[in-house]
Write a protein that holds these residues in place. Structure first.
Motif, PDB file in Angstrom:
ATOM      1  N   GLY A 131       0.806  -1.226   0.000  1.00  0.00           N
ATOM      2  CA  GLY A 131       0.000   0.000   0.000  1.00  0.00           C
ATOM      3  C   GLY A 131       0.833   1.267   0.000  1.00  0.00           C
ATOM      4  O   GLY A 131       0.336   2.335  -0.372  1.00  0.00           O
ATOM      5  N   LEU A 132       2.092   1.161   0.389  1.00  0.00           N
ATOM      6  CA  LEU A 132       2.978   2.326   0.429  1.00  0.00           C
ATOM      7  C   LEU A 132       4.070   2.275  -0.635  1.00  0.00           C
ATOM      8  O   LEU A 132       5.027   3.052  -0.588  1.00  0.00           O
ATOM      9  CB  LEU A 132       3.619   2.440   1.817  1.00  0.00           C
ATOM     10  N   SER A 133       3.926   1.367  -1.591  1.00  0.00           N
ATOM     11  CA  SER A 133       4.948   1.204  -2.627  1.00  0.00           C
ATOM     12  C   SER A 133       4.502   1.830  -3.948  1.00  0.00           C
ATOM     13  O   SER A 133       3.400   1.565  -4.417  1.00  0.00           O
ATOM     14  CB  SER A 133       5.223  -0.283  -2.864  1.00  0.00           C
ATOM     15  N   PRO A 134       5.326   2.711  -4.529  1.00  0.00           N
ATOM     16  CA  PRO A 134       6.720   3.002  -4.160  1.00  0.00           C
ATOM     17  C   PRO A 134       6.884   4.185  -3.210  1.00  0.00           C
ATOM     18  O   PRO A 134       7.987   4.428  -2.736  1.00  0.00           O
ATOM     19  CB  PRO A 134       7.345   3.346  -5.508  1.00  0.00           C
ATOM     20  N   PHE A 135       5.814   4.971  -2.985  1.00  0.00           N
ATOM     21  CA  PHE A 135       5.969   6.174  -2.157  1.00  0.00           C
ATOM     22  C   PHE A 135       4.901   6.202  -1.086  1.00  0.00           C
ATOM     23  O   PHE A 135       3.751   5.894  -1.370  1.00  0.00           O
ATOM     24  CB  PHE A 135       5.863   7.429  -3.035  1.00  0.00           C
ATOM     25  N   PRO A 136       5.270   6.535   0.155  1.00  0.00           N
ATOM     26  CA  PRO A 136       6.610   6.926   0.608  1.00  0.00           C
ATOM     27  C   PRO A 136       7.552   5.747   0.826  1.00  0.00           C
ATOM     28  O   PRO A 136       8.732   5.925   1.068  1.00  0.00           O
ATOM     29  CB  PRO A 136       6.328   7.625   1.926  1.00  0.00           C
ATOM     30  N   GLY A 137       7.019   4.518   0.721  1.00  0.00           N
ATOM     31  CA  GLY A 137       7.835   3.328   0.907  1.00  0.00           C
ATOM     32  C   GLY A 137       7.847   2.866   2.351  1.00  0.00           C
ATOM     33  O   GLY A 137       8.261   3.613   3.238  1.00  0.00           O
TER      34      GLY A 137
END
Length: 311
Positions: free
Chosen positions: A229-235
């Motif tokens: 869910g956080l890929s690529p940002f914020p990671g």
């Protein structure tokens, strides 16, 4: 006859819809987008938004007002004599006089199955919450936060392999076709609207950096969905000790794996990491200041043995 439209959007997500509406023969009178921001290698040159770049390619005039709440902004908006406005991730609130200006109203493409995940980060939140499906919807805008009446929608299953980037790209493409169909129906006078249900409302709050740290004590499926869910940002990130030094690593893609151990423990030399229940295997990751890489490439330069621990 084709509609005369104002298009309002900013990021990559909005570009397919602009392109699709133009391809369907609608007259795009003007594109509204956010002002260019410093970017490039040194952060000095002003970078136009993806939507502005596409508008330039299509030969459509572009406006980048700082506000839509002045009499001058309203007069300029009205002067375009648009039948409707199409809004896709514009990034600025439209006040009521702006919403009332086009003859047939303003229509927004939203990346969720409303009323679930109203707000800023519906793609990320749907994955992080473990949702089995999401979608895109076209709604006629009002002054509420994604509360307008819905015209059309399409559903899409969320697999455990999908990252936010994957889902973003699929929904952008589906949404472009959906908005084109909605505008065709509006042109024919055949667009029907349905009020959103009052039950099932959830809000997709903006992603905060503090959320990005991985909690290995959670079950493996929750860890995987958090990472994707956080890929690529914020990671989503964690730290691991390399040569006596704590190294921060963003994990960009992973799979569920068999195994058990202390949460965060490296279970074998292929980057299988124990969670509170079960384990995940890292597929793609990124060290600070480095490009994303496959796990095998990372391990060639940074061998992590069984018993090492992510924290």
């Amino acid at each position: 006859m084709p509609l005369r439209l104002i298009f309002m959007g900013t990021p990559d997500f909005a570009v397919p819809t602009l392109r699709e509406l133009a391809a369907h023969g609608h007259e795009i009178a003007v594109v509204y987008t956010r002002a260019p921001k410093p970017g490039g290698r040194r952060g000095l040159a002003l970078q136009p938004t993806p939507v502005e770049q596409e508008a330039q390619r299509l030969g459509i005039p572009v406006l980048t007002p700082k506000t839509l709440r002045t009499d001058e902004a309203l007069a300029e908006f009205r002067a375009h004599n648009a039948d409707a406005a199409v809004v896709v991730a514009y990034g600025m609130i439209l006040p009521q006089p702006i919403l009332d200006a086009p003859r047939l109203g303003c229509y927004n493409l939203h990346a969720s199955l409303l009323p679930r995940w109203r707000g800023a980060a519906p793609i990320n939140r749907a994955i992080m919450a473990g949702d089995a499906e999401t979608g895109v919807m076209v709604m006629k805008m009002d002054v509420g936060l994604d509360t307008g009446d819905v015209a059309m929608g399409e559903r899409l299953a969320i697999s455990d392999a999908m990252t936010a980037s994957d889902l973003h790209d699929q929904l952008a493409a589906i949404g472009a076709g959906l908005m084109a169909r909605a505008m065709a129906a509006l042109e024919r006078g055949a667009l029907t609207l349905t009020r959103q249900p009052e039950d099932g409302v959830t809000y997709a709050a903006k992603i905060e950096k503090a959320e990005a740290k991985i909690d290995w004590a959670k079950p493996a499926h929750a860890v995987l969905r958090h990472i994707h869910g956080l890929s690529p940002f914020p990671g989503a990130w964690s730290e691991v000790e390399v040569d006596g030094e704590a190294v921060r690593v963003k994990i960009l893609r992973c799979t569920l794996s068999a195994g058990a151990g202390t949460p965060g423990e490296v279970l074998e030399d292929q980057l299988t990491i124990a969670c509170g229940e079960g384990a995940i295997r890292i597929v793609e990751l990124q060290r600070a200041g480095k490009a994303p890489m496959q796990a095998a490439d990372f391990l060639r330069g940074t061998p992590l043995k069984r018993g090492a621990s992510f924290s």
